[in-house]
Design a protein around this motif. Structure first.
Motif, short mmCIF file in Angstrom:
data_model
loop_
_atom_site.label_atom_id
_atom_site.label_comp_id
_atom_site.label_asym_id
_atom_site.label_seq_id
_atom_site.Cartn_x
_atom_site.Cartn_y
_atom_site.Cartn_z
N GLU A 141 0.73 -1.33 -0.10
CA GLU A 141 -0.32 0.15 0.13
C GLU A 141 0.88 1.21 0.35
N HIS A 142 0.53 2.35 -0.78
CA HIS A 142 1.51 3.53 -0.87
C HIS A 142 0.42 4.54 -0.52
N THR A 143 0.00 5.27 0.32
CA THR A 143 -0.73 6.03 1.42
C THR A 143 -0.58 7.12 0.84
N MET A 144 -0.84 7.84 0.88
CA MET A 144 -0.68 10.21 0.60
C MET A 144 -1.47 10.74 1.74
N PRO A 145 -0.43 11.79 1.87
CA PRO A 145 -2.30 12.03 3.20
C PRO A 145 -3.18 12.82 1.79
N SER A 146 -4.22 13.00 2.86
CA SER A 146 -5.43 13.95 1.73
C SER A 146 -5.76 15.30 1.30
N PHE A 147 -5.85 15.69 0.73
CA PHE A 147 -5.39 16.69 -0.10
C PHE A 147 -7.44 17.77 -0.59
N MET A 148 -6.57 18.87 -0.84
CA MET A 148 -8.34 19.83 -1.63
C MET A 148 -7.92 20.40 -2.68
N VAL A 149 -8.73 20.13 -3.43
CA VAL A 149 -8.88 20.69 -4.71
C VAL A 149 -10.14 21.73 -4.31
N PHE A 150 -10.04 23.03 -5.43
CA PHE A 150 -11.37 23.76 -5.12
C PHE A 150 -11.37 25.13 -6.33
N THR A 151 -12.26 25.84 -6.69
CA THR A 151 -12.23 27.02 -6.53
C THR A 151 -13.20 27.95 -5.64
N VAL A 152 -12.85 29.32 -6.42
CA VAL A 152 -13.66 30.05 -5.57
C VAL A 152 -14.45 30.93 -6.57
#
Length: 395
Positions: free
Chosen positions: A78-89
């Protein structure tokens, strides 16, 4: 007689000085020649690159680079990665503002006004024109570039905003305000005085619309890769209208409005992956998405640890039996932070070791060896082990 003894003593002294000078020359010669030539001259093992053999090595029986070794029966990583976010405003913002303008049309003069504004089709939408009317007579005419946007008499002091069609907008735009002619009534003056002229639009900030994470796949893991799965949980507001795009190494693996809060699993082709660094990129056209608990799981073919072979001749075997020679096994690793646990198998005889050092060394029990070909295997207990060098030396 004394003269004869004096000459003999002088000759002996001269001979001694000559011998000393010759010895000094020989020592200086040995010191200044290359290390390889000096080793050959003195009958020593020549120095090699890297950490080199154990001091006192008489013969190298085996030198190899095993690379990454895996524990038997473990074929999933398993290659885990940190949670991250994409968004527009998206916010309403002004593109152009003017305090006032005055236009008129009569038989003797004609005055129009022009406003220049800029438009970005990627970040801007829903462009509108609004103004207040202080004075009016005749029909107000507004041109957007070469397109007649509006022509009508305006009697309301605060008319409704006028939408500017996207199809007629350019990067640089011109709004021309004019008023209709009074016609045969040459004595009349048609005029408009407008205040608080505003061109506005919905501006979207895409600076957070793309983000990336990295994960690494080892050479041996990639070579034995059978399949891979990418999993994540999209955390977003219900009825989010945006589309989420996912790429691995610039290859599209997902494009859809995600099911918010529902775990997604995506099969990844081996062609999309590579040994070493791999890049996961998430992006969206609108909205906000948290890519929660992302991980890539690789499934490998069944791996057998490769044996390594070395030869023990009869003379060496006898020397070990009489205690004149010994055989040392050396393992060199890539770090001093991880704990390495493995079993060393020599001709089926097993010994366990555990170390956090960069180098592990042990004497091989002569009872484990035989005349002729011998085999050695390094079998990790659980976690993979990166072995830079495996050496077997005679000391």
């Amino acid at each position: 007689m004394s003269r004869w003894k004096s000459r003999r003593g002088q000759s002996a002294t001269n001979a001694g000085v000559t011998i000393i000078l010759i010895a000094v020359v020989i020592v200086m010669y040995i010191l200044f020649i290359s290390p390889e030539d000096r080793a050959k001259l003195l009958g020593e093992e020549p120095p090699g690159p890297g950490p080199g053999p154990t001091p006192g090595v008489k013969q190298v029986l085996l030198s190899s680079t095993p690379g990454r070794l895996y524990a038997p029966g473990i074929n999933m990583f398993e290659h885990t990665m940190p949670s991250f976010m994409v968004f527009t405003v998206t916010n309403a913002d002004e593109l152009k503002r003017a305090e006032s303008l005055y236009i008129k049309n009569s038989a003797f003069s004609d005055k129009s006004e022009e406003l220049i504004f800029f438009y970005d089709p990627i970040t801007t939408a829903d462009v509108k024109l609004s103004f207040n009317v202080k004075k009016f007579s005749g029909r107000l005419i507004i041109w957007l570039n070469e397109y007649k946007l509006f022509e009508s008499e305006v009697t309301d002091a605060s008319p409704l905003p006028i939408s500017l069609p996207r199809d007629y907008l350019k990067t640089k735009n011109s709004l021309v305000f004019s008023v209709s002619s009074p016609g045969a009534a040459f004595w009349r003056v048609n005029e408009y005085e407008l205040n608080n002229i505003l061109i506005s639009g919905k501006i979207t900030d895409y600076s957070g619309a793309m983000a990336e994470q990295h994960f690494s796949i080892g050479e041996s893991e990639f070579e034995n890769l059978e399949r891979a799965v990418f999993e994540f949980i999209p955390d977003c507001a219900p009825r989010e209208q945006g589309i989420l795009y996912l790429h691995i190494n610039n290859r599209l693996i997902f494009t859809s409005p995600p099911d918010c809060g529902v775990k997604s699993s995506i099969e990844i082709s081996k062609e999309f992956l590579k040994p070493g660094d791999n890049v996961l990129v998430a992006s969206t056209n609108t909205g906000a998405f948290l890519i929660d608990m992302p991980k890539v799981t690789t499934f490998l073919k069944e791996i057998d640890q490769p044996p390594f072979y070395f030869n023990v001749n009869p003379a060496l075997y006898d020397a070990m039996y009489f205690g004149e020679r010994g055989i040392v096994l050396t393992l060199r690793f890539t770090d001093t932070t991880s704990v390495k646990r493995a079993t060393i198998e020599i001709n089926g005889y097993k010994t366990f070791f555990e170390t956090q050092d960069m180098i592990y060394q042990t004497f091989i029990d002569p009872e484990f060896l035989m005349i002729g070909p011998n085999s050695v295997k390094i079998v990790p207990q659980a976690d993979p082990i990166d072995v830079v060098e495996l050496r077997i030396d005679v000391v």
